[in-house]
Write a protein that holds these residues in place. Structure first.
Motif, short mmCIF file in Angstrom:
data_model
loop_
_atom_site.label_atom_id
_atom_site.label_comp_id
_atom_site.label_asym_id
_atom_site.label_seq_id
_atom_site.Cartn_x
_atom_site.Cartn_y
_atom_site.Cartn_z
N UNK A 29 0.84 -1.20 0.00
CA UNK A 29 0.00 0.00 0.00
C UNK A 29 0.87 1.25 0.00
N UNK A 30 1.91 1.25 0.83
CA UNK A 30 2.81 2.40 0.89
C UNK A 30 3.53 2.57 -0.45
N UNK A 31 3.94 1.48 -1.07
CA UNK A 31 4.59 1.54 -2.39
C UNK A 31 3.65 2.17 -3.42
N UNK A 32 2.38 1.75 -3.40
CA UNK A 32 1.40 2.27 -4.37
C UNK A 32 1.16 3.76 -4.13
N UNK A 33 1.05 4.14 -2.85
CA UNK A 33 0.82 5.55 -2.52
C UNK A 33 1.99 6.39 -2.99
N UNK A 34 3.22 5.91 -2.78
CA UNK A 34 4.41 6.64 -3.20
C UNK A 34 4.41 6.79 -4.72
#
Length: 69
Positions: A29-34
């Motif tokens: 999720x953090x990867x996608x948000x970044x």
């Protein structure tokens, strides 16, 4: 002793997995948000190494605090 033996300093940069755990998110999720430009500020320490400053994570959380829906 290796670098992994010592505890994380309060102001040390966190890797993506550590940052995601601090935010209560999955790493993906953090990867996608970044990737979408929607997550907290990050530091690109090398071409591949992404790090997060705990102060930036806290600021990002605080900016999203809400008293109502």
């Amino acid at each position: 002793s290796s670098k992994t033996d010592k505890p994380i300093e309060p102001d040390a940069l966190l890797n993506v997995r550590q940052a995601a755990a601090r935010l209560g998110l999955s790493k993906s999720t953090l990867d996608k948000m970044r990737g979408a430009g929607k997550g907290p500020r990050f530091v690109k320490s090398t071409d591949r190494a992404i790090r997060y400053d705990p102060a930036d994570l806290d600021g990002w959380i605080n900016a999203r605090r809400s008293t109502s829906d």
